[in-house]
Design an enzyme around this catalytic site. Structure first.
Site, PDB file in Angstrom:
ATOM      1  CG  ASP A  21       3.868  -5.356   1.748  1.00 40.49           C
ATOM      2  OD1 ASP A  21       4.714  -4.648   1.161  1.00 40.49           O
ATOM      3  OD2 ASP A  21       4.066  -5.864   2.861  1.00 40.49           O
ATOM      4  CG  HIS A  38       6.375   1.304  -6.403  1.00 36.92           C
ATOM      5  ND1 HIS A  38       5.831   0.601  -5.351  1.00 36.92           N
ATOM      6  CD2 HIS A  38       7.562   1.791  -5.930  1.00 36.92           C
ATOM      7  CE1 HIS A  38       6.643   0.666  -4.301  1.00 36.92           C
ATOM      8  NE2 HIS A  38       7.699   1.374  -4.635  1.00 36.92           N
ATOM      9  CG  LEU A 132     -15.566   0.747  -6.517  1.00 38.59           C
ATOM     10  CD1 LEU A 132     -15.822  -0.263  -5.402  1.00 38.59           C
ATOM     11  CD2 LEU A 132     -14.459   0.219  -7.432  1.00 38.59           C
TER      12      LEU A 132
HETATM   13  C1  FPP Z   1       4.149  -1.648  -1.080  1.00 36.50           C
HETATM   14  O1  FPP Z   1       5.181  -2.350  -1.713  1.00 36.50           O
HETATM   15  C2  FPP Z   1       3.577  -0.637  -1.944  1.00 36.50           C
HETATM   16  C3  FPP Z   1       3.620   0.718  -1.734  1.00 36.50           C
HETATM   17  C4  FPP Z   1       4.269   1.344  -0.570  1.00 36.50           C
HETATM   18  C5  FPP Z   1       3.042   1.661  -2.682  1.00 36.50           C
HETATM   19  C6  FPP Z   1       1.814   1.203  -3.408  1.00 36.50           C
HETATM   20  C7  FPP Z   1       1.659   2.032  -4.597  1.00 36.50           C
HETATM   21  C8  FPP Z   1       1.186   1.629  -5.809  1.00 36.50           C
HETATM   22  C9  FPP Z   1       0.632   0.302  -6.071  1.00 36.50           C
HETATM   23  C10 FPP Z   1       1.226   2.569  -6.945  1.00 36.50           C
HETATM   24  C11 FPP Z   1       0.428   3.828  -6.846  1.00 36.50           C
HETATM   25  C12 FPP Z   1      -0.973   3.637  -6.403  1.00 36.50           C
HETATM   26  C13 FPP Z   1      -2.079   4.087  -6.994  1.00 36.50           C
HETATM   27  C14 FPP Z   1      -3.344   3.904  -6.278  1.00 36.50           C
HETATM   28  C15 FPP Z   1      -2.111   4.731  -8.334  1.00 36.50           C
HETATM   29  P1  FPP Z   1       6.650  -2.239  -1.102  1.00 36.50           P
HETATM   30  O2  FPP Z   1       7.381  -1.176  -1.847  1.00 36.50           O
HETATM   31  O3  FPP Z   1       6.557  -2.033   0.371  1.00 36.50           O
HETATM   32  O4  FPP Z   1       7.219  -3.659  -1.426  1.00 36.50           O
HETATM   33  P2  FPP Z   1       8.326  -4.463  -0.610  1.00 36.50           P
HETATM   34  O5  FPP Z   1       7.786  -4.666   0.775  1.00 36.50           O
HETATM   35  O6  FPP Z   1       8.437  -5.750  -1.373  1.00 36.50           O
HETATM   36  O7  FPP Z   1       9.581  -3.644  -0.647  1.00 36.50           O
END
Ligand code: FPP
Length: 251
Positions: A21, A38, A132
């Site tokens: 997050d 991201h 893994l």
């Molecule tokens: C949360 O941050 C993150 C996500 C909803 C997406 C996670 C995705 C990635 C790390 C990239 C793709 C993944 C892989 C495995 C290749 P948020 O957007 O909720 O952050 P915020 O709460 O600060 O807005």
């Protein structure tokens, strides 16, 4: 000193689950668009996955896209799906080299066809990886998963493949999308939020929970070691008393 030397190799969790997050807030802090957060999040995924292979963690589950994330603006959803496909393609050789087996859990049929195809291809190509297991939770929520498992079981009862008194916790777990994966012993959430957000509610029943203020794009090997060290200091009692645990470890 070796970055992982402080860890006790005899008390490592076999399975770590992470709610990644804070990508959006990380980008905002830099005055950049959310997608940059991201993209930097993918760097953190790479670093943490590599660290898990080096430490000897056997399963790593990452909450990459929740059922609720479908409610985000369409541009962000589309860009996240494209990022997933391009990341899988870019990482294939690393998966093969490091003997990483990919698995995906969640309502995979709801993902765009291009994602389903890329996931299926990557899972097939990496199926012999035995170091893994990297598990991506995609279009995942526990309420969906538990409802889905209940429907599958009800169908079996209706068609006389299963009797009601045969529905044990073990049988129920076999109908979850995580069937066959041992439950996580450690769950990490980044960015200071102290919630489980519909993630592995069944499987986390006895997990140790670790929350850190660090935003996901800034989470790396050192932060992972901190979380595991913290886990190693905890007494896992599973409902027993400290005295019972000490007696059984002494005798
Ligand atoms: C949360 O941050 C993150 C996500 C909803 C997406 C996670 C995705 C990635 C790390 C990239 C793709 C993944 C892989 C495995 C290749 P948020 O957007 O909720 O952050 P915020 O709460 O600060 O807005």
């Amino acid at each position: 000193m070796d970055w992982k030397a402080q860890l006790d190799p005899k008390r490592l969790p076999k399975h770590i689950a992470i709610i990644m997050d804070g990508n959006g807030r990380w980008a905002k802090q830099q005055g950049k668009p959310r997608m940059l957060g991201h993209e930097r999040g993918v760097h953190a995924v790479r670093e943490v996955t590599e660290a898990c292979t080096e430490i000897g963690i056997e399963h790593l589950t990452l909450y990459a896209f929740s059922t609720e994330n479908w409610n985000r603006p369409k541009e962000e959803v589309d860009a996240l799906m494209s990022l997933l496909v391009s990341s899988l393609r870019a990482e294939l050789n690393t998966f093969l080299k490091n003997k990483i087996r990919l698995r995906a859990v969640g309502n995979l049929a709801s993902l765009p066809q291009s994602c389903q195809d890329e996931l299926a291809e990557t899972m097939k190509l990496t199926e012999s990886g035995d170091k893994l297991e990297l598990i991506l939770a995609l279009s995942y929520s526990s309420t969906w998963e538990i409802t889905n498992a209940t429907q599958l079981i009800a169908e079996k009862v209706k068609s006389n493949q299963l009797a009601v008194n045969e529905i044990t916790p073990e049988v129920f777990a076999q109908h979850l999308t995580t069937a066959g994966i041992p439950d996580p012993e450690l769950m990490i959430r980044t960015s200071g939020e102290v919630r489980i957000s519909n993630f592995l509610l069944w499987q986390l029943a006895y997990a140790e929970l670790y929350f850190t203020e660090v935003l996901w794009p800034d989470f790396g090997k050192q932060e992972l070691v901190q979380a595991i060290l913290n886990y190693q200091q905890r007494e896992r009692r599973f409902g027993k008393t400290s005295e019972q645990l000490n007696d059984s470890s002494n005798g």
